[in-house]
Design an enzyme around this catalytic site. Structure first.
Site, PDB file in Angstrom:
ATOM      1  N   CYS A 113      41.287  31.345  14.029  1.00  0.00           N
ATOM      2  CA  CYS A 113      40.922  30.824  15.345  1.00  0.00           C
ATOM      3  C   CYS A 113      39.982  32.193  16.023  1.00  0.00           C
ATOM      4  O   CYS A 113      40.218  32.772  16.530  1.00  0.00           O
ATOM      5  CB  CYS A 113      41.558  30.220  16.255  1.00  0.00           C
ATOM      6  SG  CYS A 113      41.248  30.234  17.893  1.00  0.00           S
ATOM      7  N   ASP A 219      28.820  27.771   6.870  1.00  0.00           N
ATOM      8  CA  ASP A 219      27.074  27.220   6.922  1.00  0.00           C
ATOM      9  C   ASP A 219      27.431  25.581   5.527  1.00  0.00           C
ATOM     10  O   ASP A 219      26.594  26.017   5.098  1.00  0.00           O
ATOM     11  CB  ASP A 219      27.094  28.748   6.611  1.00  0.00           C
ATOM     12  CG  ASP A 219      27.148  29.252   7.932  1.00  0.00           C
ATOM     13  OD1 ASP A 219      27.289  28.437   8.597  1.00  0.00           O
ATOM     14  OD2 ASP A 219      26.002  30.337   6.593  1.00  0.00           O
ATOM     15  N   ARG A 242      31.874  22.361  11.282  1.00  0.00           N
ATOM     16  CA  ARG A 242      30.392  21.488  12.475  1.00  0.00           C
ATOM     17  C   ARG A 242      29.356  21.084  12.013  1.00  0.00           C
ATOM     18  O   ARG A 242      28.309  19.939  11.920  1.00  0.00           O
ATOM     19  CB  ARG A 242      30.191  22.393  13.312  1.00  0.00           C
ATOM     20  CG  ARG A 242      30.601  23.677  14.048  1.00  0.00           C
ATOM     21  CD  ARG A 242      30.402  25.323  14.665  1.00  0.00           C
ATOM     22  NE  ARG A 242      30.460  25.762  13.212  1.00  0.00           N
ATOM     23  CZ  ARG A 242      29.329  26.938  12.985  1.00  0.00           C
ATOM     24  NH1 ARG A 242      28.459  26.771  13.899  1.00  0.00           N
ATOM     25  NH2 ARG A 242      29.027  27.361  11.399  1.00  0.00           N
TER      26      ARG A 242
END
Length: 382
Positions: A113, A219, A242
Protein backbone atom coordinates in the site's frame (compact mmCIF):
# COMPACT_ATOMS: atom_id res chain seq x y z
CA UNK A 1 0.93 -13.85 -29.58
CA UNK A 2 4.22 -15.72 -29.90
CA UNK A 3 4.61 -15.90 -26.13
CA UNK A 4 1.56 -18.10 -25.71
CA UNK A 5 3.23 -21.48 -26.20
CA UNK A 6 6.06 -20.58 -23.83
CA UNK A 7 3.49 -19.59 -21.25
CA UNK A 8 1.45 -22.74 -21.59
CA UNK A 9 4.34 -25.13 -21.13
CA UNK A 10 4.71 -24.00 -17.51
CA UNK A 11 3.46 -26.32 -14.78
CA UNK A 12 0.14 -25.28 -13.27
CA UNK A 13 0.36 -22.64 -10.57
CA UNK A 14 0.13 -24.08 -7.08
CA UNK A 15 -0.13 -21.98 -3.94
CA UNK A 16 0.35 -24.44 -1.11
CA UNK A 17 -2.22 -27.19 -1.68
CA UNK A 18 -4.38 -25.00 -3.96
CA UNK A 19 -4.15 -25.28 -7.73
CA UNK A 20 -4.80 -21.90 -9.36
CA UNK A 21 -6.12 -22.38 -12.87
CA UNK A 22 -5.90 -20.18 -14.83
CA UNK A 23 -2.83 -18.71 -13.02
CA UNK A 24 -4.73 -15.48 -12.42
CA UNK A 25 -5.37 -13.86 -9.05
CA UNK A 26 -7.97 -11.15 -8.47
CA UNK A 27 -6.16 -8.57 -6.34
CA UNK A 28 -7.90 -7.33 -3.21
CA UNK A 29 -9.21 -3.78 -3.68
CA UNK A 30 -10.78 -1.84 -0.83
CA UNK A 31 -14.47 -1.26 -1.35
CA UNK A 32 -14.42 -3.40 -4.50
CA UNK A 33 -13.58 -7.05 -3.93
CA UNK A 34 -16.47 -7.86 -1.61
CA UNK A 35 -18.24 -11.20 -1.84
CA UNK A 36 -20.50 -9.97 -4.69
CA UNK A 37 -17.72 -8.78 -7.00
CA UNK A 38 -15.61 -11.87 -6.24
CA UNK A 39 -18.55 -14.08 -7.17
CA UNK A 40 -18.93 -12.24 -10.49
CA UNK A 41 -15.23 -12.66 -11.28
CA UNK A 42 -15.39 -16.30 -10.22
CA UNK A 43 -18.29 -16.94 -12.59
CA UNK A 44 -16.07 -15.63 -15.39
CA UNK A 45 -13.15 -17.85 -14.37
CA UNK A 46 -10.65 -16.12 -12.08
CA UNK A 47 -8.32 -18.69 -10.53
CA UNK A 48 -8.06 -17.15 -7.05
CA UNK A 49 -9.98 -14.20 -5.64
CA UNK A 50 -8.83 -12.30 -2.59
CA UNK A 51 -11.25 -10.53 -0.26
CA UNK A 52 -10.84 -6.88 0.72
CA UNK A 53 -7.87 -6.16 2.93
CA UNK A 54 -8.31 -6.79 6.65
CA UNK A 55 -6.07 -5.22 9.27
CA UNK A 56 -4.71 -7.85 11.63
CA UNK A 57 -5.44 -5.77 14.71
CA UNK A 58 -9.07 -5.16 13.71
CA UNK A 59 -9.50 -8.91 13.20
CA UNK A 60 -7.99 -9.80 16.58
CA UNK A 61 -10.12 -7.12 18.25
CA UNK A 62 -13.20 -8.40 16.38
CA UNK A 63 -14.31 -5.09 14.93
CA UNK A 64 -17.88 -5.71 13.66
CA UNK A 65 -17.22 -4.08 10.25
CA UNK A 66 -14.11 -6.21 9.80
CA UNK A 67 -15.95 -9.42 10.65
CA UNK A 68 -18.62 -8.42 8.12
CA UNK A 69 -15.96 -7.96 5.44
CA UNK A 70 -14.79 -11.56 5.74
CA UNK A 71 -17.96 -13.01 4.25
CA UNK A 72 -17.35 -15.82 1.76
CA UNK A 73 -19.81 -17.61 -0.53
CA UNK A 74 -20.60 -21.17 0.62
CA UNK A 75 -19.01 -22.54 -2.58
CA UNK A 76 -16.05 -20.12 -2.67
CA UNK A 77 -12.84 -22.13 -2.51
CA UNK A 78 -10.15 -21.48 -1.59
CA UNK A 79 -11.34 -18.69 0.70
CA UNK A 80 -8.59 -16.15 0.39
CA UNK A 81 -8.05 -13.38 2.96
CA UNK A 82 -5.61 -10.52 2.75
CA UNK A 83 -4.09 -9.28 5.98
CA UNK A 84 -2.24 -6.06 6.63
CA UNK A 85 -0.09 -5.67 9.69
CA UNK A 86 3.08 -4.14 11.15
CA UNK A 87 3.52 -6.20 14.30
CA UNK A 88 4.68 -9.85 14.35
CA UNK A 89 2.76 -10.56 17.57
CA UNK A 90 -0.58 -9.19 16.28
CA UNK A 91 -0.05 -10.87 12.89
CA UNK A 92 0.60 -14.21 14.59
CA UNK A 93 -2.57 -13.84 16.69
CA UNK A 94 -4.65 -12.87 13.63
CA UNK A 95 -3.51 -15.93 11.68
CA UNK A 96 -4.02 -18.14 14.73
CA UNK A 97 -7.60 -16.84 14.90
CA UNK A 98 -8.08 -17.67 11.18
CA UNK A 99 -6.85 -21.21 11.92
CA UNK A 100 -8.84 -21.74 15.13
CA UNK A 101 -12.12 -20.44 13.69
CA UNK A 102 -11.63 -21.79 10.16
CA UNK A 103 -12.04 -18.33 8.59
CA UNK A 104 -9.95 -18.82 5.42
CA UNK A 105 -7.89 -21.31 3.36
CA UNK A 106 -5.19 -18.90 2.18
CA UNK A 107 -3.63 -15.79 3.73
CA UNK A 108 -2.09 -13.07 1.57
CA UNK A 109 -0.04 -10.38 3.33
CA UNK A 110 -0.04 -6.86 1.96
CA UNK A 111 3.15 -4.81 2.00
CA UNK A 112 2.22 -2.85 -1.13
CA UNK A 113 0.00 0.00 0.00
CA UNK A 114 1.45 3.39 -1.07
CA UNK A 115 -1.19 5.60 0.59
CA UNK A 116 0.52 8.47 2.50
CA UNK A 117 -1.47 7.99 5.71
CA UNK A 118 -0.13 4.42 5.82
CA UNK A 119 3.52 4.98 4.87
CA UNK A 120 3.66 7.98 7.23
CA UNK A 121 3.28 5.47 10.07
CA UNK A 122 5.72 2.95 8.62
CA UNK A 123 3.07 0.60 7.23
CA UNK A 124 2.36 -0.76 3.74
CA UNK A 125 5.12 -0.28 1.19
CA UNK A 126 7.36 1.49 3.73
CA UNK A 127 7.66 -1.60 5.91
CA UNK A 128 9.87 -3.98 3.83
CA UNK A 129 12.70 -1.44 4.22
CA UNK A 130 12.94 -2.74 7.81
CA UNK A 131 14.24 -6.13 6.70
CA UNK A 132 14.29 -7.89 10.07
CA UNK A 133 10.86 -6.63 11.10
CA UNK A 134 9.45 -7.70 7.70
CA UNK A 135 10.98 -11.19 8.09
CA UNK A 136 9.60 -11.49 11.64
CA UNK A 137 6.06 -10.61 10.48
CA UNK A 138 6.17 -13.17 7.64
CA UNK A 139 7.59 -15.81 9.97
CA UNK A 140 4.90 -15.18 12.61
CA UNK A 141 2.13 -15.63 10.03
CA UNK A 142 3.70 -18.77 8.51
CA UNK A 143 4.26 -20.38 11.93
CA UNK A 144 0.63 -19.90 12.90
CA UNK A 145 -0.70 -21.05 9.50
CA UNK A 146 1.56 -24.02 8.86
CA UNK A 147 0.01 -26.63 11.20
CA UNK A 148 -3.36 -26.09 9.47
CA UNK A 149 -1.81 -26.37 5.98
CA UNK A 150 -2.81 -22.76 5.16
CA UNK A 151 -0.39 -21.19 2.66
CA UNK A 152 0.79 -17.62 3.28
CA UNK A 153 1.71 -15.41 0.32
CA UNK A 154 3.33 -11.98 0.36
CA UNK A 155 2.70 -9.00 -1.92
CA UNK A 156 5.03 -6.00 -2.12
CA UNK A 157 6.26 -3.23 -4.41
CA UNK A 158 9.71 -2.51 -5.90
CA UNK A 159 10.54 -0.30 -2.95
CA UNK A 160 9.97 3.11 -1.41
CA UNK A 161 11.46 5.00 -4.37
CA UNK A 162 14.22 4.50 -6.95
CA UNK A 163 16.92 5.09 -4.29
CA UNK A 164 15.43 2.65 -1.78
CA UNK A 165 14.45 -0.57 -3.55
CA UNK A 166 13.50 -3.45 -1.29
CA UNK A 167 11.92 -6.12 -3.50
CA UNK A 168 14.86 -8.50 -3.92
CA UNK A 169 15.46 -8.60 -0.16
CA UNK A 170 11.71 -8.92 0.47
CA UNK A 171 11.44 -11.82 -1.99
CA UNK A 172 14.42 -13.66 -0.48
CA UNK A 173 13.22 -13.11 3.11
CA UNK A 174 9.65 -14.19 2.29
CA UNK A 175 11.02 -17.36 0.63
CA UNK A 176 13.39 -18.11 3.55
CA UNK A 177 10.60 -17.62 6.08
CA UNK A 178 8.18 -20.06 4.49
CA UNK A 179 5.96 -17.98 2.17
CA UNK A 180 4.16 -20.13 -0.42
CA UNK A 181 4.46 -17.47 -3.18
CA UNK A 182 5.35 -13.81 -3.64
CA UNK A 183 3.72 -11.16 -5.82
CA UNK A 184 5.43 -8.01 -7.06
CA UNK A 185 3.62 -4.85 -8.16
CA UNK A 186 6.15 -3.36 -10.58
CA UNK A 187 6.01 0.17 -9.15
CA UNK A 188 7.64 1.94 -6.23
CA UNK A 189 5.57 3.50 -3.47
CA UNK A 190 6.56 6.92 -4.87
CA UNK A 191 4.91 6.04 -8.21
CA UNK A 192 1.64 5.04 -6.50
CA UNK A 193 -0.48 4.03 -9.54
CA UNK A 194 1.03 6.46 -12.06
CA UNK A 195 3.32 5.82 -15.03
CA UNK A 196 3.94 2.30 -16.22
CA UNK A 197 4.80 -0.76 -14.18
CA UNK A 198 8.37 -2.00 -14.53
CA UNK A 199 8.04 -5.61 -15.61
CA UNK A 200 11.84 -6.10 -15.75
CA UNK A 201 11.79 -6.01 -11.92
CA UNK A 202 9.39 -8.98 -11.99
CA UNK A 203 11.87 -10.86 -14.21
CA UNK A 204 14.73 -10.04 -11.80
CA UNK A 205 12.69 -11.22 -8.82
CA UNK A 206 11.94 -14.46 -10.67
CA UNK A 207 15.69 -15.05 -11.14
CA UNK A 208 16.27 -14.30 -7.47
CA UNK A 209 13.44 -16.34 -5.91
CA UNK A 210 13.73 -19.88 -7.19
CA UNK A 211 11.81 -22.26 -4.91
CA UNK A 212 8.32 -20.67 -4.79
CA UNK A 213 6.07 -19.09 -7.44
CA UNK A 214 6.58 -15.44 -8.36
CA UNK A 215 3.47 -13.56 -9.50
CA UNK A 216 3.50 -10.33 -11.49
CA UNK A 217 1.19 -7.36 -10.93
CA UNK A 218 0.84 -4.04 -12.71
CA UNK A 219 -0.78 -2.84 -15.94
CA UNK A 220 -2.66 -5.98 -16.96
CA UNK A 221 -5.65 -4.54 -18.79
CA UNK A 222 -6.20 -7.32 -21.35
CA UNK A 223 -5.53 -11.03 -21.85
CA UNK A 224 -2.68 -10.13 -24.22
CA UNK A 225 -1.04 -8.11 -21.42
CA UNK A 226 -1.10 -11.16 -19.14
CA UNK A 227 0.47 -13.46 -21.75
CA UNK A 228 3.06 -10.81 -22.57
CA UNK A 229 3.96 -10.36 -18.89
CA UNK A 230 4.44 -14.10 -18.45
CA UNK A 231 6.48 -14.40 -21.64
CA UNK A 232 8.66 -11.35 -20.86
CA UNK A 233 9.27 -12.00 -17.17
CA UNK A 234 8.97 -15.77 -16.79
CA UNK A 235 6.61 -15.19 -13.85
CA UNK A 236 4.36 -18.05 -12.73
CA UNK A 237 1.06 -16.18 -12.69
CA UNK A 238 -0.49 -12.73 -12.79
CA UNK A 239 -2.37 -10.58 -10.32
CA UNK A 240 -5.12 -8.40 -11.80
CA UNK A 241 -6.45 -5.38 -9.94
CA UNK A 242 -7.73 -2.24 -11.67
CA UNK A 243 -7.84 -4.01 -15.05
CA UNK A 244 -11.06 -5.86 -14.19
CA UNK A 245 -13.00 -2.84 -12.88
CA UNK A 246 -16.28 -2.73 -14.78
CA UNK A 247 -14.96 -5.63 -16.78
CA UNK A 248 -15.20 -8.92 -14.90
CA UNK A 249 -15.27 -10.79 -18.25
CA UNK A 250 -11.52 -10.09 -18.41
CA UNK A 251 -11.22 -13.40 -16.51
CA UNK A 252 -13.09 -15.23 -19.28
CA UNK A 253 -10.61 -13.71 -21.77
CA UNK A 254 -7.68 -14.76 -19.60
CA UNK A 255 -8.99 -18.29 -19.30
CA UNK A 256 -9.24 -18.54 -23.09
CA UNK A 257 -5.78 -17.02 -23.56
CA UNK A 258 -4.12 -19.44 -21.14
CA UNK A 259 -5.88 -22.37 -22.81
CA UNK A 260 -4.48 -21.21 -26.16
CA UNK A 261 -7.98 -20.48 -27.48
CA UNK A 262 -9.04 -17.34 -29.35
CA UNK A 263 -9.90 -14.47 -27.05
CA UNK A 264 -13.64 -13.70 -27.21
CA UNK A 265 -14.74 -10.37 -28.65
CA UNK A 266 -15.68 -7.69 -26.14
CA UNK A 267 -19.34 -7.88 -25.10
CA UNK A 268 -22.03 -5.80 -26.79
CA UNK A 269 -23.87 -3.26 -24.69
CA UNK A 270 -26.74 -5.71 -24.09
CA UNK A 271 -24.38 -8.22 -22.49
CA UNK A 272 -22.72 -5.49 -20.40
CA UNK A 273 -26.22 -4.50 -19.22
CA UNK A 274 -26.79 -8.11 -18.15
CA UNK A 275 -23.50 -8.16 -16.19
CA UNK A 276 -24.40 -4.86 -14.51
CA UNK A 277 -27.76 -6.29 -13.49
CA UNK A 278 -26.13 -9.46 -12.13
CA UNK A 279 -23.62 -7.38 -10.16
CA UNK A 280 -26.52 -5.32 -8.74
CA UNK A 281 -28.43 -8.43 -7.67
CA UNK A 282 -25.37 -9.94 -5.98
CA UNK A 283 -24.72 -6.68 -4.11
CA UNK A 284 -28.39 -6.45 -3.08
CA UNK A 285 -28.23 -10.02 -1.75
CA UNK A 286 -25.08 -9.20 0.17
CA UNK A 287 -25.92 -5.76 1.60
CA UNK A 288 -29.62 -5.17 1.05
CA UNK A 289 -31.04 -3.40 -2.00
CA UNK A 290 -30.52 0.24 -1.09
CA UNK A 291 -26.97 -0.13 0.22
CA UNK A 292 -26.05 -2.56 -2.57
CA UNK A 293 -27.25 -0.26 -5.33
CA UNK A 294 -25.42 2.65 -3.76
CA UNK A 295 -22.26 0.52 -3.78
CA UNK A 296 -22.79 -0.30 -7.46
CA UNK A 297 -22.60 3.40 -8.41
CA UNK A 298 -18.81 3.43 -8.09
CA UNK A 299 -18.64 0.78 -10.85
CA UNK A 300 -21.00 2.49 -13.33
CA UNK A 301 -18.56 4.66 -15.25
CA UNK A 302 -16.22 1.69 -15.71
CA UNK A 303 -18.99 -0.55 -17.10
CA UNK A 304 -20.25 2.12 -19.50
CA UNK A 305 -16.82 3.39 -20.46
CA UNK A 306 -16.44 4.16 -24.16
CA UNK A 307 -20.06 3.26 -25.02
CA UNK A 308 -22.17 5.99 -26.68
CA UNK A 309 -24.36 6.62 -23.62
CA UNK A 310 -25.46 10.24 -23.28
CA UNK A 311 -24.30 12.32 -20.31
CA UNK A 312 -27.85 12.64 -18.96
CA UNK A 313 -28.29 8.86 -18.90
CA UNK A 314 -24.82 8.39 -17.36
CA UNK A 315 -25.82 10.84 -14.66
CA UNK A 316 -28.98 8.86 -13.91
CA UNK A 317 -26.98 5.61 -13.70
CA UNK A 318 -24.74 7.34 -11.16
CA UNK A 319 -27.75 8.04 -8.92
CA UNK A 320 -29.42 4.65 -9.14
CA UNK A 321 -30.95 3.47 -5.85
CA UNK A 322 -33.17 0.44 -6.61
CA UNK A 323 -33.13 -2.65 -8.83
CA UNK A 324 -36.34 -1.49 -10.54
CA UNK A 325 -34.80 1.86 -11.41
CA UNK A 326 -31.67 0.12 -12.72
CA UNK A 327 -33.74 -2.20 -14.91
CA UNK A 328 -35.62 0.77 -16.38
CA UNK A 329 -32.36 2.53 -17.23
CA UNK A 330 -30.82 -0.62 -18.73
CA UNK A 331 -33.93 -1.10 -20.89
CA UNK A 332 -33.15 2.28 -22.48
CA UNK A 333 -29.77 1.09 -23.82
CA UNK A 334 -29.31 -0.28 -27.36
CA UNK A 335 -28.22 -3.92 -26.80
CA UNK A 336 -26.54 -4.20 -30.22
CA UNK A 337 -23.90 -1.50 -29.75
CA UNK A 338 -20.53 -3.27 -30.18
CA UNK A 339 -17.82 -3.09 -27.54
CA UNK A 340 -15.92 0.18 -28.06
CA UNK A 341 -12.19 0.01 -28.78
CA UNK A 342 -11.55 3.07 -26.62
CA UNK A 343 -12.77 1.15 -23.57
CA UNK A 344 -9.47 -0.74 -23.68
CA UNK A 345 -6.35 0.29 -21.80
CA UNK A 346 -5.71 1.61 -18.30
CA UNK A 347 -8.62 2.10 -15.91
CA UNK A 348 -9.04 2.87 -12.24
CA UNK A 349 -6.91 5.22 -10.21
CA UNK A 350 -3.75 6.55 -11.79
CA UNK A 351 -2.99 9.81 -10.03
CA UNK A 352 0.51 11.20 -9.96
CA UNK A 353 3.77 10.16 -8.37
CA UNK A 354 4.81 11.89 -5.18
CA UNK A 355 7.36 11.85 -2.40
CA UNK A 356 6.75 9.04 0.07
CA UNK A 357 5.97 10.33 3.55
CA UNK A 358 7.83 8.23 6.13
CA UNK A 359 8.17 8.32 9.91
CA UNK A 360 11.01 10.45 11.28
CA UNK A 361 14.33 8.60 10.94
CA UNK A 362 12.72 5.62 9.14
CA UNK A 363 15.63 5.19 6.70
CA UNK A 364 18.35 5.32 9.39
CA UNK A 365 18.52 1.62 10.24
CA UNK A 366 17.02 -1.11 8.04
CA UNK A 367 17.72 -3.70 10.76
CA UNK A 368 15.71 -1.93 13.45
CA UNK A 369 12.90 -4.23 14.62
CA UNK A 370 10.87 -1.61 16.50
CA UNK A 371 7.19 -1.99 15.62
CA UNK A 372 5.81 1.27 14.15
CA UNK A 373 3.07 2.83 16.27
CA UNK A 374 -0.50 3.59 15.20
CA UNK A 375 0.07 2.14 11.73
CA UNK A 376 -2.96 -0.13 11.69
CA UNK A 377 -5.67 2.23 10.54
CA UNK A 378 -8.28 1.41 7.93
CA UNK A 379 -7.04 2.02 4.41
CA UNK A 380 -6.92 0.47 0.96
CA UNK A 381 -4.65 -2.11 -0.65
CA UNK A 382 -1.95 -1.59 -3.21
Amino acid sequence: MGGVTATLSKPALKIGPHQVDPPVVLAPMAGITNVAFRRLCREYGAGLYVCEMITSRALVERHPKTLEMITFDPDEHPRSMQLYGVDPVTMGKAVQMIVDENLADHVDMNFGCPVPKVTRKGGGSALPYKRRLFADIVQAAVRAAEPAGIPVTVKFRIGIDDDHTTYLDAGRLAEENGAAAVALHGRTAAQRYSGTADWTAIARLKEHVTTIPVLGNGDIFSADDALRMMAETGCDGVVVGRGCLGRPWLFRDLQAAFAGEPIPEGPKLGEVAGVLKRHAELLADHMGEEKGLRDLRKHMSQYLRGFPVGSDLRHQFGLVSSLGQLEDLLAGLDPDVPFPTDAEGPRGRQGSAGKVVLPEGWLDDPDDITVPTAAEIDHSGG
